[in-house]
Structures are given as C-alpha cells and as structure tokens.
Design a protein around this motif. Sequence first.
Motif, PDB file in Angstrom:
ATOM      1  N   GLN A  39       0.847  -1.186   0.000  1.00 19.20           N
ATOM      2  CA  GLN A  39       0.000   0.000   0.000  1.00 19.20           C
ATOM      3  C   GLN A  39       0.879   1.231   0.000  1.00 19.20           C
ATOM      4  N   ALA A  40       0.763   1.986  -1.072  1.00 20.87           N
ATOM      5  CA  ALA A  40       1.518   3.224  -1.200  1.00 20.87           C
ATOM      6  C   ALA A  40       0.689   4.371  -0.618  1.00 20.87           C
ATOM      7  N   PRO A  41       1.343   5.441  -0.226  1.00 17.85           N
ATOM      8  CA  PRO A  41       0.611   6.580   0.342  1.00 17.85           C
ATOM      9  C   PRO A  41      -0.480   7.073  -0.605  1.00 17.85           C
ATOM     10  N   GLY A  42      -1.675   7.190  -0.074  1.00 23.14           N
ATOM     11  CA  GLY A  42      -2.786   7.704  -0.856  1.00 23.14           C
ATOM     12  C   GLY A  42      -3.381   6.736  -1.843  1.00 23.14           C
ATOM     13  N   LYS A  43      -2.924   5.489  -1.812  1.00 29.00           N
ATOM     14  CA  LYS A  43      -3.436   4.495  -2.752  1.00 29.00           C
ATOM     15  C   LYS A  43      -4.034   3.310  -2.012  1.00 29.00           C
ATOM     16  N   GLU A  44      -4.845   2.565  -2.729  1.00 27.35           N
ATOM     17  CA  GLU A  44      -5.423   1.371  -2.139  1.00 27.35           C
ATOM     18  C   GLU A  44      -4.390   0.252  -2.086  1.00 27.35           C
ATOM     19  N   ARG A  45      -4.607  -0.682  -1.181  1.00 27.43           N
ATOM     20  CA  ARG A  45      -3.725  -1.844  -1.097  1.00 27.43           C
ATOM     21  C   ARG A  45      -3.889  -2.686  -2.356  1.00 27.43           C
ATOM     22  N   GLU A  46      -2.777  -3.189  -2.861  1.00 29.22           N
ATOM     23  CA  GLU A  46      -2.818  -4.011  -4.059  1.00 29.22           C
ATOM     24  C   GLU A  46      -2.026  -5.300  -3.847  1.00 29.22           C
ATOM     25  N   GLY A  47      -2.478  -6.330  -4.530  1.00 31.04           N
ATOM     26  CA  GLY A  47      -1.771  -7.594  -4.477  1.00 31.04           C
ATOM     27  C   GLY A  47      -0.531  -7.542  -5.353  1.00 31.04           C
ATOM     28  N   VAL A  48       0.557  -8.075  -4.840  1.00 34.18           N
ATOM     29  CA  VAL A  48       1.828  -8.071  -5.566  1.00 34.18           C
ATOM     30  C   VAL A  48       2.151  -9.454  -6.106  1.00 34.18           C
ATOM     31  N   SER A  49       2.054 -10.454  -5.229  1.00 34.11           N
ATOM     32  CA  SER A  49       2.411 -11.803  -5.628  1.00 34.11           C
ATOM     33  C   SER A  49       1.833 -12.780  -4.626  1.00 34.11           C
ATOM     34  N   CYS A  50       1.688 -14.024  -5.055  1.00 41.35           N
ATOM     35  CA  CYS A  50       1.224 -15.055  -4.135  1.00 41.35           C
ATOM     36  C   CYS A  50       1.789 -16.399  -4.560  1.00 41.35           C
ATOM     37  N   LEU A  85      14.244  -2.370  -8.714  1.00 44.03           N
ATOM     38  CA  LEU A  85      13.230  -1.591  -8.001  1.00 44.03           C
ATOM     39  C   LEU A  85      13.072  -0.202  -8.591  1.00 44.03           C
ATOM     40  N   LYS A  86      11.843   0.272  -8.566  1.00 43.83           N
ATOM     41  CA  LYS A  86      11.494   1.576  -9.108  1.00 43.83           C
ATOM     42  C   LYS A  86      10.899   2.427  -7.988  1.00 43.83           C
ATOM     43  N   PRO A  87      10.931   3.736  -8.133  1.00 42.46           N
ATOM     44  CA  PRO A  87      10.306   4.595  -7.110  1.00 42.46           C
ATOM     45  C   PRO A  87       8.841   4.253  -6.869  1.00 42.46           C
ATOM     46  N   GLU A  88       8.147   3.803  -7.895  1.00 41.77           N
ATOM     47  CA  GLU A  88       6.734   3.454  -7.714  1.00 41.77           C
ATOM     48  C   GLU A  88       6.523   2.168  -6.927  1.00 41.77           C
ATOM     49  N   ASP A  89       7.608   1.469  -6.595  1.00 39.79           N
ATOM     50  CA  ASP A  89       7.497   0.304  -5.713  1.00 39.79           C
ATOM     51  C   ASP A  89       7.490   0.708  -4.242  1.00 39.79           C
ATOM     52  N   THR A  90       7.690   1.975  -3.977  1.00 39.16           N
ATOM     53  CA  THR A  90       7.669   2.463  -2.601  1.00 39.16           C
ATOM     54  C   THR A  90       6.303   2.241  -1.980  1.00 39.16           C
ATOM     55  N   ALA A  91       6.279   1.555  -0.852  1.00 43.34           N
ATOM     56  CA  ALA A  91       5.019   1.224  -0.193  1.00 43.34           C
ATOM     57  C   ALA A  91       5.317   0.482   1.106  1.00 43.34           C
ATOM     58  N   GLN A 116       2.446  -7.405  10.088  1.00 39.82           N
ATOM     59  CA  GLN A 116       2.353  -6.022  10.564  1.00 39.82           C
ATOM     60  C   GLN A 116       2.772  -5.013   9.500  1.00 39.82           C
ATOM     61  N   GLY A 117       3.411  -5.477   8.467  1.00 37.03           N
ATOM     62  CA  GLY A 117       3.836  -4.583   7.392  1.00 37.03           C
ATOM     63  C   GLY A 117       5.258  -4.095   7.584  1.00 37.03           C
ATOM     64  N   THR A 118       5.921  -3.829   6.465  1.00 34.17           N
ATOM     65  CA  THR A 118       7.282  -3.320   6.502  1.00 34.17           C
ATOM     66  C   THR A 118       7.446  -2.288   5.388  1.00 34.17           C
ATOM     67  N   GLN A 119       8.145  -1.215   5.688  1.00 33.97           N
ATOM     68  CA  GLN A 119       8.273  -0.104   4.757  1.00 33.97           C
ATOM     69  C   GLN A 119       9.417  -0.353   3.774  1.00 33.97           C
ATOM     70  N   VAL A 120       9.114  -0.180   2.510  1.00 34.76           N
ATOM     71  CA  VAL A 120      10.128  -0.211   1.457  1.00 34.76           C
ATOM     72  C   VAL A 120      10.088   1.131   0.741  1.00 34.76           C
ATOM     73  N   ALA A 121      11.218   1.781   0.672  1.00 36.07           N
ATOM     74  CA  ALA A 121      11.310   3.069  -0.010  1.00 36.07           C
ATOM     75  C   ALA A 121      12.369   2.959  -1.101  1.00 36.07           C
ATOM     76  N   VAL A 122      12.011   3.377  -2.294  1.00 35.45           N
ATOM     77  CA  VAL A 122      12.940   3.347  -3.420  1.00 35.45           C
ATOM     78  C   VAL A 122      13.177   4.789  -3.865  1.00 35.45           C
TER      79      VAL A 122
END
Length: 124
Positions: A39-50, A85-91, A116-122
């Motif tokens: 989940q990126a700031p201001g965006k809905e949570r999205e599925g990445v992989s499973c 990794l791209k800046p848009e992967d920040t979430a 609990q979630g973990t922050q990734v910043a690109v």
Amino acid sequence: QLQLVESEGGLVQPGGSLRLSCTASGFTLGNYVTGWFRQAPGKEREGVSCISRWGNTNYADSVKGRFTISRDNAKNTVYLQMNSLKPEDTAIYYCAVRSSLSSQCGLDDDYQYWGQGTQVAVSS
C-alpha cells in the motif's frame, strides 16, 4: 497463536534489490496460500504476488519479471525477492495467508491473517 512476521524493509536506490521475508509461527506456512501486498501513500492496497500451497505463483503485471516469490518450508518462511526496483514500488509491504486447496492463488485481498507490514522506499 498464529503470527506472521515480516523482515525489515529499507531504503533502496532505483535499480537496486531487496529481499523481504515472512516467517510464520503457530502454523505451517506450506499448508496455506501466502500473498504479498503493498500500500503506497494515498493508494489502495494491491496484491503483488502469491504462492499456493502447491507452489504455483502469481504476480501483478507491474512486478512481473522483477519480483520473485518463493517458500522455504524448512524455515516456515516465504520470501519476496525484489529486483530492478522503481520509485513506484515504494510502499508498505504486507504478507498474508489464507486457507485454500486450490492449485492457484489470487491477488484479491480476501486473506485471513496479516503481518504487521514493513516499509520499502525506493529513492535516490
């Protein structure tokens, strides 16, 4: 007590790599579908992989060819290897599990247990 614990994320430069881990306690991860979401700031949570309990994987179009999900049953851990990794992967990245006998897995967010979630910043 069922618990999912993600590894620490971090700050990565564009083009860099990072591996996240999701370790389960209180249950056997290999008996569940495990998904990674973000989940990126201001965006809905999205599925990445499973990854299904049978080892079949699924990826969002935005990460195909760059991210790889895997599971180590001996360590009761699922990994998300993130390359190029791209800046848009920040979430904030979350792992989650659900019970399913299907050979496939979906990126909808109907999962039962969440980390609990973990922050990734690109960023440079």
